[in-house]
Design a protein around this motif. Structure first.
Motif, PDB file in Angstrom:
ATOM      1  N   VAL A 235       0.460  -1.207   0.299  1.00  0.00           N
ATOM      2  CA  VAL A 235      -0.362   0.332  -0.102  1.00  0.00           C
ATOM      3  C   VAL A 235       1.194   1.353  -0.062  1.00  0.00           C
ATOM      4  N   LEU A 236       1.893   1.545   0.697  1.00  0.00           N
ATOM      5  CA  LEU A 236       2.672   1.842   0.808  1.00  0.00           C
ATOM      6  C   LEU A 236       3.138   2.473  -0.334  1.00  0.00           C
ATOM      7  N   SER A 237       3.812   2.056  -1.253  1.00  0.00           N
ATOM      8  CA  SER A 237       4.425   1.495  -2.839  1.00  0.00           C
ATOM      9  C   SER A 237       3.274   2.418  -3.965  1.00  0.00           C
ATOM     10  N   GLU A 238       2.590   1.948  -3.729  1.00  0.00           N
ATOM     11  CA  GLU A 238       1.150   1.848  -4.129  1.00  0.00           C
ATOM     12  C   GLU A 238       0.810   3.418  -4.043  1.00  0.00           C
ATOM     13  N   ILE A 239       0.675   3.931  -2.829  1.00  0.00           N
ATOM     14  CA  ILE A 239      -0.286   5.326  -2.486  1.00  0.00           C
ATOM     15  C   ILE A 239       1.044   6.668  -3.505  1.00  0.00           C
ATOM     16  N   ASP A 240       0.176   7.696  -3.559  1.00  0.00           N
ATOM     17  CA  ASP A 240       0.739   9.008  -4.248  1.00  0.00           C
ATOM     18  C   ASP A 240       1.296   9.952  -3.762  1.00  0.00           C
ATOM     19  N   GLU A 241       2.733  10.008  -4.334  1.00  0.00           N
ATOM     20  CA  GLU A 241       3.390  10.975  -3.027  1.00  0.00           C
ATOM     21  C   GLU A 241       3.286  12.228  -2.616  1.00  0.00           C
ATOM     22  N   SER A 242       2.207  12.410  -3.088  1.00  0.00           N
ATOM     23  CA  SER A 242       1.375  13.367  -2.860  1.00  0.00           C
ATOM     24  C   SER A 242       1.019  13.251  -0.858  1.00  0.00           C
ATOM     25  N   ILE A 243       0.578  11.898  -0.947  1.00  0.00           N
ATOM     26  CA  ILE A 243      -0.168  12.092   0.471  1.00  0.00           C
ATOM     27  C   ILE A 243       0.594  10.908   1.214  1.00  0.00           C
ATOM     28  N   ARG A 244       2.072  10.293   0.845  1.00  0.00           N
ATOM     29  CA  ARG A 244       2.824   9.305   1.412  1.00  0.00           C
ATOM     30  C   ARG A 244       3.430   9.806   2.537  1.00  0.00           C
ATOM     31  N   GLU A 245       3.701  10.780   2.714  1.00  0.00           N
ATOM     32  CA  GLU A 245       4.414  11.077   4.098  1.00  0.00           C
ATOM     33  C   GLU A 245       3.659  11.600   5.105  1.00  0.00           C
ATOM     34  N   GLN A 246       2.421  11.755   5.253  1.00  0.00           N
ATOM     35  CA  GLN A 246       1.344  11.811   5.973  1.00  0.00           C
ATOM     36  C   GLN A 246       1.043  10.487   6.155  1.00  0.00           C
TER      37      GLN A 246
END
Lengths: 456, 456
Positions: free
Chosen positions: A72-83
C-alpha cells in the motif's frame, strides 16, 4: 476514454464501498473496516486513501493502521505518502518497508523529507540499507534508481541443461523475472534468454544459440524517461542495467517502465497546461493554488503585452467602437489553432517522431496547413462580417487578420516547443502560455492594424 | 521530458543516418540502402519511413521494397501504412504478413480499406485467416482484437513436474509467454503460474499452490482502454481473456497493454487541444488542415459569443476607450486558469483518481483554489491598475473581475469534463474550447459590467 457500462458498474461498486468505508470510520468500527478493505488490492486501497479528505484519511489510519503494508505504501501517491507515513506507528512502517524489494523502498524514500527517510532506513536490515543507499547514490530519475539489483545470470558458455539445473537448485530467485542474462567473465551482459525458450529447448543447446534479438542494455546513469522510451519502442520485457565499465549492476522490468511512461505523459499534459507536475487530485486548495499561481502571474504580464498593443490603437477604437467587440474573435481562434499545433508537436517530440531530421518539413507542413485553414476561416468570417455590418471593408479586415493569425498560430505551435527543446528545456514547459500570448498579441495587432489602414 | 547529452548523441546519429538514406535513395543505390537499413530494428525503420516526405517514401520503397517485412509493417504508423502497403508488390506484402502473429495481422488490418484488407486476408494461410476473421468479429478497440490466441494452459490439478514435462515436450510454444494458465475442465481459467516459479519449485508441488495473487481475467468484449488501466493498476504482465461463458479464448501481454496506454494518452492530449486523435506528424498539410478545421469553426461561433457580450457594452467602451485594451487581461488569465484546472481533471479522470465519490470534494477544492488565486492576482493587477491610471476605481474593477473569472475558470475546468463524462462522452473531447469560451465570455462580461456600474 469513453466509459463503458461495465466501467460504470465498477464505479458504482467503488462509490458504494467508499461510502461504507467512511461510515465505518465515522462509527470507529475497525472490524467493519477490515471486512471492507482486506479483500482489496493494495493499489485499490491506495486509490481509496487518495480519494478521501485529509481529515477522513487521518481518522481511517488511526483506526486501521495495522492494515497498511509495504504494498500500500508503494502504491500510494507521493502527494499523500508523507502524511500516511507520519501518521503510522514506527513499528508498522518498519514492518511494511522490510517486506518490500529494495527498488520499491528507493521509490518510497526519494520523495520523503530527511527525518522520514531516516525512520525508514533505520528500519531496514543492514544488507537492504546498503543496497538502498547505493541506489540513492545514482541521480534522481536515473535507471539506477529504477532498477532492481536482484538479477538471474548465467555464464555465456552454459548450455540449457546447466541453466535449468542452476535455476532448480537456486535457494532464492526474484519474485518476477523473465530472462536469464548471459554474462562474460567480467560480468558484462552479452545477451539474454527467455524462460520460455529455456523450458522448450533441448538440454544440450548452448544458451548463446537461443538468445533474443531484442537484447540491449541501459546505463545506470541514463534518464528513466529514456529507459521508458526504449521499452516502448523495442517492446522489451526486461533490460539489464550496466555501470560505467559495462558491468551488470541490475535489471529494469517492464512494469516499472510502464509506470515511468505514465508519469512522463502526466508531466507533459500538466506542464503543457502550465501546472506543476507534482500536482495531484489529493492536494488541498492551498497547495493547488500555490502550484498554479506562478504561470498565472507570468500570464498576467504576457497579457499586459496584448493590452499595450491594443492601447496603440485607442484612436481607431474610439472612432469605430465595434472593433473592440470583434477583435477577440481573431485572437481566440488563433489561440485554438496554436494549441492544436502545439499538442501535436509536443506529443511528436515526446515519442521522438519529431526530430531535427524532419523539423523543417513539419514547420513547412504547419505553414501550409495554417494558410489553408486561415483562408477557410477568413471566407466564413469575412462573409459573415460583410453581411452583418453591410460593409465589405469590415469583412476584408476580419478575413485578412484571420489568415495572418492562423499562420502565426500554426508556426508558433511548432517553433516554440522546438526552440525550448533546442535549449535543453522541456518542450511542454508552459509552451501553452507562450503560444497563446503570441496569438493574442498578433491577433489584436493584425486586426487593429489592418482596421486602421483600411477602415479609417 | 528533458533531453540528456546521450539522447542528443543518439539524435545526431539518427539525423546523419537519415541524410545518408536520402542520399542513397536519390542515387538509386539499393546496396547502400541495405547497408544502412538492414542493421536497424523494425521500429527504427518504421520511424525513419514516418519522418520523410511522401515522395521520398515512395522512392525509397520502390528501391528497397524487399527490406519491408512483417515487423516493419506492424511498427509503422497507421497514417502511412496504407501508402506503404499499396506501394509494395503483392508477393512482398503476402510474405510479410505470413510471418506475423495473428494479433499483429489484426492490428494491421483494422485500419485498412476493404481492398487492402482483402489483399492481406488472401495472402494468409487458411488457419490464420480464420483466426484473423474471428478476431475482427470482436468490436473495434476491444480486448478480443488485442489478444493473441496462442495460450499455454495446464489442467488445474497438475503438478510442477507435469507442467515441466509438458512444456519441454511441446512441439510449439508462443514466442513470448510468461505464465502457464490453469484451467478447469470447462476451460475456465482459475489461476496462473509464472515460469520462474515453475522452474524453481519442486516437481511434486501442485501448480495450484504456487499461483500468483495478481491473477484476474478480462472479457473479450471489454474495451482496450479498460484493459490497459488494469495492467497499469495491478502491475500485470499478462492477462487471460475469456468469452461470455467465462471460457479462455486468448491472452493479452503487457507490451500490447503498454501500447494501448500510450495511445490513450495521445488521444487525451490531442482531444484536449481539439485535434482529431488520428492526426500524426507524417500527415501532409491538407490532411492536417482538415483535422483541425472542425473545432476552429466551432470556436469561430463560440468566440462570436464574446463579441456579442462586448457589443452590449459599446456605449461604455466609447466613453472609456482604455477598457478595450484592459479587458483581454482578465479573459486571458482566466483562460490559463481554466486550462490548468482542466488538465488536472482530465488526467485524474483517465487514471480514475477523480470519480463520483470524490467529485464534490474536488469541485470544492477548485472553488477555494480559484478564490485564493483570484484574490492574489486581483491584488497585483488592482494595484498596478491603480498606479498606472492614478485612479483606484480602475484597479477595483480589474481586481473584482479577476476574482470572478478565476472562480469561473477553476470551476469550469473541472465541471466541464465531469459533465461530458456523465453524458458518456470523452471528458477530453474539446473541453479546452468549452472552457476558454466560458472564461472569455465571463471575463469580458464581468470586467465590462463592473466598469459600467463603477466607472460611469
Amino acid at each position: 476514454m469513453k466509459e463503458t457500462a461495465a466501467e460504470r458498474d465498477e464505479e458504482d461498486i467503488a462509490a458504494e464501498r467508499l461510502t461504507a468505508v467512511l461510515a465505518a470510520v465515522e462509527a470507529r468500527d475497525a472490524a467493519a473496516l477490515d471486512v471492507l478493505l482486506d479483500p482489496l488490492h493494495a493499489a485499490d486501497i491506495a486509490d481509496l486513501l487518495e480519494q478521501i479528505s485529509p481529515s477522513e484519511r487521518a481518522d481511517l489510519l488511526a483506526l486501521w493502521h495495522g492494515g497498511i503494508d509495504g504494498d500500500v505504501l508503494s502504491e500510494i501517491d507521493e502527494s499523500i505518502r508523507e502524511q500516511v507515513i507520519e501518521s503510522l506507528p514506527d513499528e508498522v512502517v518498519a514492518e511494511a518497508v522490510r517486506e518490500l524489494d529494495t527498488d520499491d523502498v528507493v521509490d518510497i524514500l526519494e520523495d520523503l523529507d530527511e527525518p522520514a527517510q531516516e525512520k525508514i532506513l533505520d528500519a531496514l536490515e543492514d544488507a537492504d540499507r546498503v543496497a538502498v543507499e547505493q541506489a540513492l547514490a545514482y541521480p534522481e530519475y536515473s535507471a539506477g534508481r529504477l532498477m532492481q539489483r536482484e538479477v538471474v545470470v548465467a555464464p555465456e558458455h552454459w548450455k540449457v541443461g546447466e541453466a535449468i539445473d542452476f535455476l532448480r537448485g537456486a535457494e532464492w530467485l526474484p519474485d518476477q523475472f523473465y530472462h536469464v542474462i548471459l554474462t562474460d567473465p567480467r560480468m558484462k551482459p552479452v545477451g539474454y534468454v527467455t524462460l520460455g525458450r529455456i523450458l522448450s529447448a533441448a538440454r544440450e543447446t548452448p544458451l548463446k544459440e537461443i538468445v533474443e534479438d531484442s537484447f540491449r542494455t541501459v546505463k545506470a546513469t541514463d534518464e528513466e524517461a529514456n529507459v521508458a522510451y526504449i521499452f516502448n519502442q523495442y517492446h522489451l520485457i526486461s533490460c539489464p542495467v550496466v555501470d560505467e565499465n559495462g558491468r551488470l549492476v541490475g535489471v529494469i522490468t517492464i512494469d516499472d517502465a510502464m509506470n515511468v511512461l505514465d508519469e512522463e505523459h502526466e508531466e507533459d499534459m500538466l506542464r503543457l497546461a502550465g501546472v506543476g507536475d507534482e500536482s495531484s487530485i489529493s492536494d488541498g486548495p492551498v497547495a493547488t493554488a500555490r502550484q498554479r499561481l506562478p504561470w498565472l502571474v507570468v500570464n498576467l504580464f504576457t497579457a499586459s503585452l496584448s493590452a499595450l498593443v491594443i492601447g496603440q490603437f485607442e484612436a481607431t477604437i474610439a472612432q469605430i467602437v465595434v472593433l473592440a467587440a470583434l477583435m477577440p474573435i481573431v485572437a481566440s481562434t488563433g489561440g485554438i489553432a496554436g494549441t492544436q499545433s502545439l499538442a501535436v508537436a509536443v506529443r511528436a517530440l515526446a515519442t521522438r517522431d519529431l526530430t531535427r531530421s524532419n523539423a523543417a518539413r513539419v514547420v513547412r507542413r504547419e505553414l501550409f496547413a495554417g494558410i489553408l485553414n486561415g483562408v477557410g476561416l477568413a471566407a466564413i468570417l469575412g462573409l459573415a462580417g460583410t453581411l452583418i455590418f453591410g460593409d465589405y471593408h469590415i469583412g476584408v479586415v476580419l478575413g485578412m487578420a484571420m489568415i495572418v493569425n492562423q499562420i502565426v498560430a500554426a508556426l508558433g505551435g511548432v517553433v516554440v516547443p522546438l526552440t525550448l527543446e533546442r535549449f535543453g528545456l522541456d518542450p511542454a514547459l508552459a509552451s501553452g502560455t507562450f503560444v497563446t500570448t503570441l496569438t493574442d498579441v498578433m491577433g489584436f495587432f493584425a486586426f487593429l492594424g489592418l482596421a486602421t489602414v483600411i477602415l479609417l
